[in-house]
Write a protein that holds these residues in place. Sequence first.
Motif, PDB file in Angstrom:
ATOM      1  N   TYR A   1      74.165 -11.123  35.797  1.00 17.08           N
ATOM      2  CA  TYR A   1      73.934 -10.923  37.226  1.00 17.08           C
ATOM      3  C   TYR A   1      72.432 -10.963  37.473  1.00 17.08           C
ATOM      4  N   ASP A   2      72.006 -11.654  38.515  1.00 15.51           N
ATOM      5  CA  ASP A   2      70.601 -11.569  38.888  1.00 15.51           C
ATOM      6  C   ASP A   2      70.440 -11.635  40.401  1.00 15.51           C
ATOM      7  N   SER A   3      69.361 -11.037  40.855  1.00 18.14           N
ATOM      8  CA  SER A   3      68.996 -11.026  42.263  1.00 18.14           C
ATOM      9  C   SER A   3      67.581 -11.584  42.377  1.00 18.14           C
ATOM     10  N   ILE A   4      67.417 -12.654  43.151  1.00 15.32           N
ATOM     11  CA  ILE A   4      66.133 -13.349  43.278  1.00 15.32           C
ATOM     12  C   ILE A   4      65.702 -13.342  44.740  1.00 15.32           C
ATOM     13  N   ASN A   5      64.451 -13.028  44.981  1.00 16.20           N
ATOM     14  CA  ASN A   5      63.876 -13.089  46.310  1.00 16.20           C
ATOM     15  C   ASN A   5      62.688 -14.029  46.266  1.00 16.20           C
ATOM     16  N   TRP A   6      62.821 -15.178  46.931  1.00 19.44           N
ATOM     17  CA  TRP A   6      61.772 -16.204  46.891  1.00 19.44           C
ATOM     18  C   TRP A   6      60.632 -15.916  47.860  1.00 19.44           C
TER      19      TRP A   6
ATOM     20  N   GLN B   1      68.798 -14.652  46.899  1.00 25.89           N
ATOM     21  CA  GLN B   1      69.971 -15.180  46.213  1.00 25.89           C
ATOM     22  C   GLN B   1      70.475 -14.159  45.204  1.00 25.89           C
ATOM     23  N   LYS B   2      71.791 -14.037  45.130  1.00 32.50           N
ATOM     24  CA  LYS B   2      72.439 -13.204  44.119  1.00 32.50           C
ATOM     25  C   LYS B   2      73.439 -14.068  43.367  1.00 32.50           C
ATOM     26  N   ARG B   3      73.372 -14.014  42.043  1.00 31.12           N
ATOM     27  CA  ARG B   3      74.209 -14.897  41.227  1.00 31.12           C
ATOM     28  C   ARG B   3      74.905 -14.105  40.126  1.00 31.12           C
ATOM     29  N   THR B   4      76.106 -14.539  39.792  1.00 24.96           N
ATOM     30  CA  THR B   4      76.831 -13.962  38.664  1.00 24.96           C
ATOM     31  C   THR B   4      77.348 -15.088  37.785  1.00 24.96           C
ATOM     32  N   ALA B   5      77.509 -14.779  36.505  1.00 21.21           N
ATOM     33  CA  ALA B   5      78.023 -15.773  35.555  1.00 21.21           C
ATOM     34  C   ALA B   5      78.854 -15.064  34.499  1.00 21.21           C
ATOM     35  N   ILE B   6      80.010 -15.635  34.179  1.00 22.42           N
ATOM     36  CA  ILE B   6      80.887 -15.127  33.131  1.00 22.42           C
ATOM     37  C   ILE B   6      81.246 -16.302  32.237  1.00 22.42           C
ATOM     38  N   GLY B   7      81.139 -16.119  30.925  1.00 18.65           N
ATOM     39  CA  GLY B   7      81.447 -17.243  30.052  1.00 18.65           C
ATOM     40  C   GLY B   7      81.552 -16.871  28.600  1.00 18.65           C
TER      41      GLY B   7
END
Length: 214
Positions: free
Chosen positions: A186-191, A203-209
């Motif tokens: 999980y990450d939260s990015i503020n440009w 932007q907030k992103r999640t990844a499962i793998g």
Amino acid sequence: TANTGHRAIRIANTVQYSSPVFSGFSAHVGITPQNNNATADSGSGNTVGVKEYALRYTNGPVDAMYTSIKYDVGSNGVKQYYLDAALAVASRTIAVQDSTQNLLGVSYKVLPALTLNAGFGNFSSSSNTWKGSSKSFGGTYTMGKVDILAQMAKVDDTSSTNIDRKMTGLGVNYNFSKTARAYVRYDSINWGSNATATAGTEQKRTAIGISKSF
């Protein structure tokens, strides 16, 4: 597009030398020749010259590396092509200038189960289009087959654009073996952390793998 910064992903036609390791130290040098021959169409066909070097020290609990990379656009400029928001081919011209990025990264194994890391960098260009500094802090804690990861990073933009960026990241690995794992990220990015929010700024992103190394 004004606040994404500049970054290197791949550099073609590079020659690089890496030294043997002496008492934990190694050195690395890379050179990419510049093409500045095209004088028409805003330098279409020209390429950016690159010089880079790195010094690394790995011994015991410490793994540290200092890198410096410099991009040099020739007097005839460089023309880049890209896909715009409508997925149409567009172009931008980069005039003569140079840009340098420096970074120091250190990883320290505090305990068998705990590793901390930190990074400190700065960047600048001859036209002051890009100028600022960066820093990051993070760590990994291992409990049996589980790794817990955390990272915080920020960029202080001191150019005339003055758009700061920041990121927070979290992750968990479940290690089936030394080469196979399941992961969650999980990450939260503020440009534009110091600017008024606009579409896409945060932007907030999640990844499962599942990952397998060979």
